[in-house]
Design a protein around this motif. Sequence first.
Motif, PDB file in Angstrom:
ATOM      1  N   ASP A 195      -7.099  -3.175   9.026  1.00 54.43           N
ATOM      2  CA  ASP A 195      -5.928  -2.716   8.252  1.00 54.43           C
ATOM      3  C   ASP A 195      -6.282  -2.198   6.858  1.00 54.43           C
ATOM      4  O   ASP A 195      -5.986  -1.039   6.536  1.00 54.43           O
ATOM      5  CB  ASP A 195      -4.892  -3.854   8.138  1.00 54.43           C
ATOM      6  CG  ASP A 195      -3.713  -3.633   9.067  1.00 54.43           C
ATOM      7  OD1 ASP A 195      -3.587  -2.515   9.615  1.00 54.43           O
ATOM      8  OD2 ASP A 195      -2.910  -4.563   9.257  1.00 54.43           O
ATOM      9  N   PRO A 196      -6.897  -3.034   5.989  1.00 55.22           N
ATOM     10  CA  PRO A 196      -7.182  -2.531   4.640  1.00 55.22           C
ATOM     11  C   PRO A 196      -8.168  -1.367   4.638  1.00 55.22           C
ATOM     12  O   PRO A 196      -8.077  -0.478   3.777  1.00 55.22           O
ATOM     13  CB  PRO A 196      -7.779  -3.748   3.919  1.00 55.22           C
ATOM     14  CG  PRO A 196      -8.208  -4.692   4.981  1.00 55.22           C
ATOM     15  CD  PRO A 196      -7.320  -4.428   6.158  1.00 55.22           C
ATOM     16  N   ILE A 197      -9.092  -1.336   5.634  1.00 55.36           N
ATOM     17  CA  ILE A 197     -10.073  -0.229   5.689  1.00 55.36           C
ATOM     18  C   ILE A 197      -9.347   1.087   5.937  1.00 55.36           C
ATOM     19  O   ILE A 197      -9.569   2.090   5.237  1.00 55.36           O
ATOM     20  CB  ILE A 197     -11.128  -0.489   6.800  1.00 55.36           C
ATOM     21  CG1 ILE A 197     -11.956  -1.738   6.462  1.00 55.36           C
ATOM     22  CG2 ILE A 197     -12.039   0.729   6.992  1.00 55.36           C
ATOM     23  CD1 ILE A 197     -12.842  -2.247   7.590  1.00 55.36           C
ATOM     24  N   PHE A 198      -8.444   1.108   6.927  1.00 60.82           N
ATOM     25  CA  PHE A 198      -7.741   2.352   7.275  1.00 60.82           C
ATOM     26  C   PHE A 198      -6.629   2.700   6.275  1.00 60.82           C
ATOM     27  O   PHE A 198      -6.444   3.859   5.932  1.00 60.82           O
ATOM     28  CB  PHE A 198      -7.155   2.252   8.694  1.00 60.82           C
ATOM     29  CG  PHE A 198      -8.175   2.359   9.784  1.00 60.82           C
ATOM     30  CD1 PHE A 198      -9.049   3.430   9.845  1.00 60.82           C
ATOM     31  CD2 PHE A 198      -8.276   1.377  10.761  1.00 60.82           C
ATOM     32  CE1 PHE A 198     -10.007   3.536  10.850  1.00 60.82           C
ATOM     33  CE2 PHE A 198      -9.227   1.463  11.782  1.00 60.82           C
ATOM     34  CZ  PHE A 198     -10.094   2.549  11.822  1.00 60.82           C
TER      35      PHE A 198
ATOM     36  N   PHE B 282      -6.108   1.546   2.981  1.00 58.00           N
ATOM     37  CA  PHE B 282      -6.560   1.785   1.599  1.00 58.00           C
ATOM     38  C   PHE B 282      -7.870   2.574   1.551  1.00 58.00           C
ATOM     39  O   PHE B 282      -7.960   3.603   0.881  1.00 58.00           O
ATOM     40  CB  PHE B 282      -6.743   0.454   0.851  1.00 58.00           C
ATOM     41  CG  PHE B 282      -5.485  -0.364   0.765  1.00 58.00           C
ATOM     42  CD1 PHE B 282      -4.435   0.026  -0.054  1.00 58.00           C
ATOM     43  CD2 PHE B 282      -5.341  -1.525   1.509  1.00 58.00           C
ATOM     44  CE1 PHE B 282      -3.262  -0.722  -0.138  1.00 58.00           C
ATOM     45  CE2 PHE B 282      -4.175  -2.290   1.439  1.00 58.00           C
ATOM     46  CZ  PHE B 282      -3.136  -1.879   0.622  1.00 58.00           C
ATOM     47  N   GLY B 283      -8.908   2.099   2.287  1.00 59.87           N
ATOM     48  CA  GLY B 283     -10.242   2.715   2.231  1.00 59.87           C
ATOM     49  C   GLY B 283     -10.227   4.164   2.670  1.00 59.87           C
ATOM     50  O   GLY B 283     -10.775   5.038   1.987  1.00 59.87           O
ATOM     51  N   LEU B 284      -9.594   4.445   3.825  1.00 55.00           N
ATOM     52  CA  LEU B 284      -9.555   5.817   4.347  1.00 55.00           C
ATOM     53  C   LEU B 284      -8.257   6.534   3.956  1.00 55.00           C
ATOM     54  O   LEU B 284      -8.024   7.671   4.356  1.00 55.00           O
ATOM     55  CB  LEU B 284      -9.696   5.803   5.876  1.00 55.00           C
ATOM     56  CG  LEU B 284     -11.010   5.201   6.421  1.00 55.00           C
ATOM     57  CD1 LEU B 284     -10.994   5.140   7.936  1.00 55.00           C
ATOM     58  CD2 LEU B 284     -12.206   6.027   5.942  1.00 55.00           C
ATOM     59  N   ASN B 285      -7.420   5.841   3.177  1.00 56.23           N
ATOM     60  CA  ASN B 285      -6.177   6.419   2.650  1.00 56.23           C
ATOM     61  C   ASN B 285      -5.286   7.013   3.753  1.00 56.23           C
ATOM     62  O   ASN B 285      -4.700   8.078   3.586  1.00 56.23           O
ATOM     63  CB  ASN B 285      -6.519   7.488   1.588  1.00 56.23           C
ATOM     64  CG  ASN B 285      -5.367   7.689   0.614  1.00 56.23           C
ATOM     65  OD1 ASN B 285      -4.557   6.794   0.413  1.00 56.23           O
ATOM     66  ND2 ASN B 285      -5.284   8.874   0.034  1.00 56.23           N
TER      67      ASN B 285
ATOM     68  N   GLY C  83      -2.744   4.516   9.410  1.00 51.14           N
ATOM     69  CA  GLY C  83      -3.920   3.647   9.413  1.00 51.14           C
ATOM     70  C   GLY C  83      -3.617   2.297  10.048  1.00 51.14           C
ATOM     71  O   GLY C  83      -4.427   1.761  10.821  1.00 51.14           O
TER      72      GLY C  83
ATOM     73  N   GLY D 129       0.796  -1.233   0.000  1.00 48.58           N
ATOM     74  CA  GLY D 129       0.000   0.000   0.000  1.00 48.58           C
ATOM     75  C   GLY D 129       0.819   1.269   0.000  1.00 48.58           C
ATOM     76  O   GLY D 129       0.410   2.278  -0.565  1.00 48.58           O
TER      77      GLY D 129
END
Length: 463
Positions: A184-187, A189-192, A197, A47
Amino acid sequence: MEHKKQSEKLGTESIPKLLRDLSVPAMIGMFVMALYNVVDTIFISYGVGIDAVAGVTIAFPVMMIIMAVSAAMGIGGASVISRRLGEKRDNEANQVFGTIISIILLISIIGVIASFTFLEEMLILFGASPEILPYAVEYMFPIMLGTFFFSFAFATNNIVRSEGNAKFAMMTMIIPAVINIILDPIFIFGLNMGVQGAAVATVISQAAVTVVILRYYLTGKSSLTLKWSDLMIKWSIVKEVVSVGLPAFVQQASGSIMMIAINTMLIQYGSDLYVGVFGIIQRILMFTVMPIIGVMQGMMPIVGYNYGAKQYGRMRETIWLTLKVVIISSVGIFILMMIFPWIFMRVFTSDLIVIDAGVDAMRIMFLGFFVVGVQVVAGGLYQALGKPKPALILSLSRQILFLIPLVLILPHFFGVSGVWMAFPIADGLSFVLATVLLYKDRDTILVKGEEELNQIEAATLTN
């Protein structure tokens, strides 16, 4: 009562069954914990990039210092508590527990103050280059704010295991890992939010498990009870817990110094890239050593309880079985790492330069892994018996006496490869030291009959 039986079975159930019942949950819990460190690194690598992995690797020693104090409280407390329970001194076991909780609160206040005052300076001191410093600061700031959650969860995990409740101890490791892997992926990638994150996800997951552990103690499911009166810090207890937990503190703290030394030499003789490569290999190393530590942690309450209850035959049977299991495990892992190192590197990155550098490093670093088990078990054994001196020597040996000097000396002759070569040489030297100590104490720990041991104990008390 059910929760009292979980402690008493340490003195009655068959040793192979006990060791399996206590070790397997510890292993699963630690595997999942290692997995979320691995997943963290994978998400950060894909990421944000290898510089971000290097930033987190530079920040890791700060976390290790927090963990060092928590480990001293948790492992030292667990040893004292399991022996108090074995001696049927339940009220004193509760006082030990209350004192540990209060010390953790003090540690947490210091962590929060540090996050607002000297975090950046500390990371520069620990070797952060201008390129990776922003990543290190972004990662560590939320972690420092959540010091209480980390310290509490880390220390109480050992204490839960000391009363024989390995399944709940396993759950306290699985719960934060699963939450972290989901967040992890939410913070990131999702919330950039990038590196920060990953840190926020980690803090939330530790906060969640803290609530679960508090509920366990407050609803009477434990052999221990948490009362306000026990939260008064008793310095005699602190002294006993610290004397037994000091090796665990030294091991974690020396791990922090070791990381600083390694990162500094890798930047001096290589580049930030090698710090990132080491960050990946360190996660793989954590993952591979987990089964050995899991078995050792399963062994400790059985040895501590039976030593306290003067059931020395059971104690010795536990030690021999543990040694056999960890030797087989470490040899298996050694073979795997020699044949398939690239498979593990490819999990973390698709960058061929990073993979090639990592494969070369792994093959060298794992050369002495097949002897690691004996040293780990010996250290845990002396802690469980409440013998701080040999435990301290063993915990000092690998990192402080051997690894750090080798990391600082060998790169002058072999460059970056010198850093990797330090690992197998330190493993071999630590194995020799552990073998010498065990051989010296063989009468007491490994071969004496019960009557002879009682005579030794009587002689010790009269001197």
